[in-house]
Design an enzyme around this catalytic site. Structure first.
Site, PDB file in Angstrom:
ATOM      1  N   HIS A  54      -7.878   3.042  -3.500  1.00  0.00           N
ATOM      2  CA  HIS A  54      -8.823   3.078  -2.390  1.00  0.00           C
ATOM      3  C   HIS A  54      -9.855   4.141  -2.742  1.00  0.00           C
ATOM      4  O   HIS A  54      -9.527   5.145  -3.392  1.00  0.00           O
ATOM      5  CB  HIS A  54      -8.132   3.495  -1.086  1.00  0.00           C
ATOM      6  CG  HIS A  54      -7.096   2.521  -0.609  1.00  0.00           C
ATOM      7  ND1 HIS A  54      -6.770   2.390   0.721  1.00  0.00           N
ATOM      8  CD2 HIS A  54      -6.305   1.650  -1.274  1.00  0.00           C
ATOM      9  CE1 HIS A  54      -5.823   1.466   0.862  1.00  0.00           C
ATOM     10  NE2 HIS A  54      -5.515   1.013  -0.341  1.00  0.00           N
ATOM     11  N   ASP A  77     -11.985   8.306   7.353  1.00  0.00           N
ATOM     12  CA  ASP A  77     -12.070   8.929   8.671  1.00  0.00           C
ATOM     13  C   ASP A  77     -12.836  10.234   8.550  1.00  0.00           C
ATOM     14  O   ASP A  77     -12.650  10.979   7.583  1.00  0.00           O
ATOM     15  CB  ASP A  77     -10.662   9.160   9.237  1.00  0.00           C
ATOM     16  CG  ASP A  77     -10.097   7.862   9.773  1.00  0.00           C
ATOM     17  OD1 ASP A  77     -10.873   7.093  10.393  1.00  0.00           O
ATOM     18  OD2 ASP A  77      -8.909   7.594   9.551  1.00  0.00           O
ATOM     19  N   GLU A 122       0.835  -1.208   0.000  1.00  0.00           N
ATOM     20  CA  GLU A 122       0.000   0.000   0.000  1.00  0.00           C
ATOM     21  C   GLU A 122       0.869   1.257   0.000  1.00  0.00           C
ATOM     22  O   GLU A 122       1.837   1.351   0.749  1.00  0.00           O
ATOM     23  CB  GLU A 122      -0.888  -0.027   1.249  1.00  0.00           C
ATOM     24  CG  GLU A 122      -1.826   1.157   1.350  1.00  0.00           C
ATOM     25  CD  GLU A 122      -2.825   0.984   2.478  1.00  0.00           C
ATOM     26  OE1 GLU A 122      -3.437  -0.101   2.603  1.00  0.00           O
ATOM     27  OE2 GLU A 122      -2.976   1.931   3.257  1.00  0.00           O
TER      28      GLU A 122
HETATM   29  P1  FAD Z   1     -17.078   1.220   8.143  1.00  0.00           P
HETATM   30  O1  FAD Z   1     -16.948  -0.202   7.750  1.00  0.00           O
HETATM   31  O2  FAD Z   1     -18.227   1.994   7.620  1.00  0.00           O
HETATM   32  O3  FAD Z   1     -17.099   1.253   9.753  1.00  0.00           O
HETATM   33  C1  FAD Z   1     -16.910   2.486  10.449  1.00  0.00           C
HETATM   34  C2  FAD Z   1     -17.453   2.374  11.862  1.00  0.00           C
HETATM   35  O4  FAD Z   1     -18.879   2.440  11.815  1.00  0.00           O
HETATM   36  C3  FAD Z   1     -17.125   1.073  12.584  1.00  0.00           C
HETATM   37  O5  FAD Z   1     -16.923   1.372  13.945  1.00  0.00           O
HETATM   38  C4  FAD Z   1     -18.380   0.234  12.404  1.00  0.00           C
HETATM   39  O6  FAD Z   1     -18.530  -0.748  13.426  1.00  0.00           O
HETATM   40  C5  FAD Z   1     -19.458   1.319  12.483  1.00  0.00           C
HETATM   41  N1  FAD Z   1     -20.680   0.996  11.751  1.00  0.00           N
HETATM   42  C6  FAD Z   1     -20.790   0.478  10.520  1.00  0.00           C
HETATM   43  N2  FAD Z   1     -22.098   0.381  10.161  1.00  0.00           N
HETATM   44  C7  FAD Z   1     -22.808   0.863  11.211  1.00  0.00           C
HETATM   45  C8  FAD Z   1     -24.193   1.050  11.457  1.00  0.00           C
HETATM   46  N3  FAD Z   1     -25.111   0.730  10.538  1.00  0.00           N
HETATM   47  N4  FAD Z   1     -24.579   1.581  12.639  1.00  0.00           N
HETATM   48  C9  FAD Z   1     -23.651   1.944  13.579  1.00  0.00           C
HETATM   49  N5  FAD Z   1     -22.303   1.784  13.388  1.00  0.00           N
HETATM   50  C10 FAD Z   1     -21.908   1.258  12.235  1.00  0.00           C
HETATM   51  N6  FAD Z   1      -8.943   5.842   5.292  1.00  0.00           N
HETATM   52  C11 FAD Z   1      -8.903   6.772   4.321  1.00  0.00           C
HETATM   53  O7  FAD Z   1      -9.381   7.901   4.519  1.00  0.00           O
HETATM   54  N7  FAD Z   1      -8.335   6.509   3.100  1.00  0.00           N
HETATM   55  C12 FAD Z   1      -7.812   5.305   2.801  1.00  0.00           C
HETATM   56  O8  FAD Z   1      -7.314   5.098   1.698  1.00  0.00           O
HETATM   57  C13 FAD Z   1      -7.841   4.293   3.797  1.00  0.00           C
HETATM   58  N8  FAD Z   1      -7.381   3.051   3.560  1.00  0.00           N
HETATM   59  C14 FAD Z   1      -7.519   2.058   4.508  1.00  0.00           C
HETATM   60  C15 FAD Z   1      -7.119   0.759   4.195  1.00  0.00           C
HETATM   61  C16 FAD Z   1      -7.258  -0.265   5.128  1.00  0.00           C
HETATM   62  C17 FAD Z   1      -6.822  -1.670   4.759  1.00  0.00           C
HETATM   63  C18 FAD Z   1      -7.806   0.010   6.415  1.00  0.00           C
HETATM   64  C19 FAD Z   1      -7.938  -1.085   7.435  1.00  0.00           C
HETATM   65  C20 FAD Z   1      -8.201   1.303   6.718  1.00  0.00           C
HETATM   66  C21 FAD Z   1      -8.083   2.336   5.780  1.00  0.00           C
HETATM   67  N9  FAD Z   1      -8.509   3.633   6.037  1.00  0.00           N
HETATM   68  C22 FAD Z   1      -8.440   4.595   5.061  1.00  0.00           C
HETATM   69  C23 FAD Z   1      -9.040   3.982   7.349  1.00  0.00           C
HETATM   70  C24 FAD Z   1     -10.583   3.871   7.388  1.00  0.00           C
HETATM   71  O9  FAD Z   1     -11.152   4.760   6.460  1.00  0.00           O
HETATM   72  C25 FAD Z   1     -11.021   4.213   8.787  1.00  0.00           C
HETATM   73  O10 FAD Z   1     -10.672   3.177   9.677  1.00  0.00           O
HETATM   74  C26 FAD Z   1     -12.483   4.605   8.955  1.00  0.00           C
HETATM   75  O11 FAD Z   1     -12.656   5.197  10.234  1.00  0.00           O
HETATM   76  C27 FAD Z   1     -13.458   3.450   8.836  1.00  0.00           C
HETATM   77  O12 FAD Z   1     -13.572   3.014   7.549  1.00  0.00           O
HETATM   78  P2  FAD Z   1     -14.335   1.631   7.221  1.00  0.00           P
HETATM   79  O13 FAD Z   1     -14.381   1.495   5.776  1.00  0.00           O
HETATM   80  O14 FAD Z   1     -13.792   0.545   8.035  1.00  0.00           O
HETATM   81  O15 FAD Z   1     -15.796   2.035   7.800  1.00  0.00           O
END
Ligand code: FAD
Length: 277
Positions: free
Chosen positions: A69, A101, A10
């Site tokens: 991403h 985030d 990455e």
């Molecule tokens: P989600 O899967 O939507 O989850 C976010 C939170 O919401 C979790 O706590 C989940 O339990 C909660 N949630 C989900 N659905 C519901 C619901 N219906 N009701 C209540 N709560 C709910 N960030 C960037 O900005 N750019 C990037 O390129 C990037 N790349 C990443 C790559 C990897 C491999 C990883 C692990 C993370 C990356 N991140 C990136 C960070 C990521 O965007 C953050 O961790 C972000 O806060 C959550 O994204 P997610 O897609 O996991 O969110």
């Protein structure tokens, strides 16, 4: 050790021409590990949209698999649709789909609340065209209400159409193994690829970890702090720790590893050489 583990790397999209050149050099060094793909992060609210796209296209032009991403927070459906169409036009067929985030300050919420909604939208717009990776959290996402709710979220992302997941980094393999058991019990049967963060610098690692909820175990934190400004010794110790982590994962049957490179090749090359690549 085991050479047939699939590897991916990455990157973040550089801001300057110099950064782009440095990243080309990094890719050239990492190419010998025959990565399945290089992925490129995306800034919240589309802040790196063009830089992510340009970096991905350059990777593709070099003949490597490239996976942008996409994060959906603060984006409209039209913006995401345009991005998907652009990637399709360039024959990019793998995405890492995220919520992103939540940016601080006055930013519009956009049309998506969670990554599961983004995955659902990508499938509705483009059918099975993309291989979709999503994020998974062996030590749970910092905003998760409960571990069970976070696991259910991963299930929702799979049910919405995710093909596989990449984990947040971790240094506690038990957390990963227990998480895998729970996923299996919850019917989450897509591949879950461990994300591996090399240790470059304790201050930076502590900052990342406090934001993303990845724990640096006490014994590791104290050992790293003990090195103070002796970066060479810290990196040598970190190299041993992360190489052992990879070996433990491989020995347990893990078939793919995803490395967070921070656009650097040196430490990761050493880890891969240590584990027999
Ligand atoms: P989600 O899967 O939507 O989850 C976010 C939170 O919401 C979790 O706590 C989940 O339990 C909660 N949630 C989900 N659905 C519901 C619901 N219906 N009701 C209540 N709560 C709910 N960030 C960037 O900005 N750019 C990037 O390129 C990037 N790349 C990443 C790559 C990897 C491999 C990883 C692990 C993370 C990356 N991140 C990136 C960070 C990521 O965007 C953050 O961790 C972000 O806060 C959550 O994204 P997610 O897609 O996991 O969110």
């Amino acid at each position: 050790m085991i050479k047939n583990t699939k590897i991916s790397f990455e990157f973040f999209p550089p801001k300057t021409a110099e950064g782009m050149q440095k990243l080309r050099d990094t890719r050239a060094k990492l190419a010998k590990f025959k990565p399945e793909f290089f992925s490129v992060t995306f800034g919240a609210g589309g802040s790196t949209r063009d830089r992510t796209m340009n970096t991905v296209l350059e990777i593709q032009a070099e003949g490597f698999g490239a996976a942008p991403h996409i994060s959906c927070i603060s984006s409209s459906k039209e913006e995401i649709r345009d991005l998907l169409q652009a990637y399709q036009a360039h024959e990019i067929n793998r995405l890492v789909a995220l919520r992103g985030d939540i940016p601080s300050g006055e930013v519009s919420a956009g049309d998506f609340r969670y990554a599961a909604e983004l995955v659902e939208f990508i499938r509705a717009e483009t059918g099975e065209y993309f291989h979709i990776e999503v994020a998974a959290y062996p030590e749970f996402h910092p905003e998760a209400r409960t571990p069970a709710a976070d696991l259910l979220n991963l299930k929702h992302k799979m049910d919405a159409g995710a093909n596989s997941a990449i984990t947040q980094y971790f240094y506690n393999t038990d957390a990963y193994f227990r998480f895998m058991d729970q996923c299996s019990a919850a019917g989450i049967n897509i591949p879950i690829i461990p994300g591996v963060m090399p240790i470059y610098n304790i201050t930076q690692l502590a900052r990342f970890s406090s934001v993303c909820g990845a724990e640096i175990p006490r014994w590791l934190k104290m050992r790293l702090e003990e090195y103070g400004d002796d970066i060479a010794s810290l990196r040598a110790f970190g190299l041993d720790v992360v190489s052992e982590l990879c070996e433990t994962l491989q020995a347990s049957g893990v078939q793919s590893l995803h490395f967070y490179t921070l656009n650097q090749a040196g430490v990761i090359s050493n880890i891969l050489e240590n584990i027999g690549y």
